[in-house]
Design an enzyme around this catalytic site. Structure first.
Site, short mmCIF file in Angstrom:
data_model
loop_
_atom_site.label_atom_id
_atom_site.label_comp_id
_atom_site.label_asym_id
_atom_site.label_seq_id
_atom_site.Cartn_x
_atom_site.Cartn_y
_atom_site.Cartn_z
N PRO A 156 0.80 -1.21 0.00
CA PRO A 156 0.00 0.00 0.00
C PRO A 156 0.84 1.27 0.00
CG PRO A 156 -0.19 -1.21 2.06
CD PRO A 156 0.81 -1.92 1.24
N GLU A 157 0.49 2.16 -0.88
CA GLU A 157 1.05 3.52 -0.87
C GLU A 157 0.00 4.43 -0.25
OE1 GLU A 157 2.85 4.50 -4.70
OE2 GLU A 157 2.85 2.40 -5.25
N HIS A 179 -1.61 -15.99 8.72
CA HIS A 179 -1.04 -14.65 8.78
C HIS A 179 -1.97 -13.60 9.39
CE1 HIS A 179 2.01 -16.53 6.38
NE2 HIS A 179 1.24 -16.60 5.32
N ARG A 213 20.86 17.41 -6.73
CA ARG A 213 20.92 15.96 -6.45
C ARG A 213 21.23 15.19 -7.72
NH1 ARG A 213 16.77 13.59 -2.12
NH2 ARG A 213 18.00 11.76 -2.70
N ARG A 215 3.87 -11.26 4.45
CA ARG A 215 5.33 -11.08 4.42
C ARG A 215 5.90 -10.50 5.71
NH1 ARG A 215 6.75 -8.44 -1.32
NH2 ARG A 215 8.85 -8.98 -0.67
#
Length: 281
Positions: free
Chosen positions: A2-3, A100, A162, A119
């Site tokens: 998820p973002e 899980h 940068r 995970r």
DNA sequence: ATTAGACCCTGATCGC
DNA sequence: TGCGATCAGGGTCTAA
């Protein structure tokens, strides 16, 4: 994983079943997530009212009546699933426990909130509410992309000089917090900037365009309930549908919607970048 | 100070 | 069907 849009969708899904309500019990099945769960987490959650449910970057924060705040991060594969008695509607059974299911919260009115994370890159922590901003995981985060502190002068200052590719710079959570691999790819296509361009080489015009595009992509994705590729689900188990709107992500070899050139994939700092070699320069 | 790479862990998918 | 290699919305830590 998820973002920001997926995390915001999860927060909105949890809002009606958590905010203003009391955690009756907390059950921990596995404490060894990305970091060990905090000491006595179950006891510290039990009996607490959730005063508010906030989001910072990709983190969800639940402020408790004990003056502690529960911090939740979903990592790559984390889900928060809501089941049971919700808002007076009786959903006859709880779903069978899944592999899980690491933490299960049962709210006083009977709703169950399950943190499932195959995970185990996700994490939870408890901290004093008054000190949330200095928490190790939050202290160095850059501004919220949808907030006022994120603007063209700020971004120009952070990218100036940068030598790293713009792809990596936008993934850097200390520059701005909330973008991940999918949305950076989508943003760079809309901005017509190649992911390999050095951050310091962006023109002022590039940067001026980038800011509203980042806001637009994230807002559209939130409105679509996020993107579901593999693991991500909304709290009711439904899929998000922003993935149907992808212009480049996961579309290697397929034609660019703008110019029909096949979308290319390359690996930058260990992650796939998808881009149109014609549109993005 | 920056930046690239290894690493954390499990599961799905693909080629053989 | 099976097996290994590869890949995946995250981030941290180390070493150059």
């Amino acid at each position: 994983m998820p973002e920001l849009p997926e995390v915001e969708t999860v927060r909105r899904g949890l809002l009606p079943v958590m905010e203003g309500l009391v955690i009756a019990t907390a059950q921990v099945n596995r404490p060894d997530l990305r970091f060990p769960l905090p000491e006595r987490m179950a006891e510290r959650l039990t009996g607490q009212k959730v005063l508010s449910l906030r989001r910072r970057s990709k983190y969800i924060l639940a402020d408790l009546s004990s003056d502690e705040t529960l911090l939740i991060h979903l990592g790559m594969s984390g889900r928060m699933l809501v089941s049971g008695n919700m808002l007076g509607e009786f959903h006859h059974t709880h779903p069978a426990p899944q592999k899980h299911d690491h933490v299960v919260l049962t709210m006083e009115q009977g709703t169950q909130i399950t943190f499932n994370d195959a995970r185990r890159f996700g994490s939870m922590d408890l901290m004093p509410t008054a000190k949330w901003q200095s928490h190790k995981l939050l202290a160095d985060l850059g501004p919220e992309p949808l907030g006022n502190a994120f603007n063209a002068p700020y971004l120009a200052r952070r990218l100036e000089g940068r030598l790293t590719p713009i792809k990596a710079a936008l993934l850097d959570q200390t520059v701005l917090s909330g973008l991940g691999n999918i949305y950076v790819c989508e943003v760079l296509h809309r901005a017509k900037i190649a992911p390999t361009r050095l951050a310091g080489d962006l023109t002022p015009q590039n940067i001026t365009q980038l800011v509203p595009i980042i806001r637009e992509v994230l807002t559209e994705a939130i409105d679509a309930g996020g993107s579901s590729l593999r693991d991500y689900r909304q709290t009711d188990g439904e899929l998000g549908y922003f993935q149907h709107t992808f212009r480049v992500y996961d579309r290697e070899g397929e034609p660019c919607h703008t110019c029909a050139t096949p979308i290319q994939r390359l690996v930058q700092s260990g992650r796939s970048s998808f881009f149109c070699p014609t549109c993005q320069r």
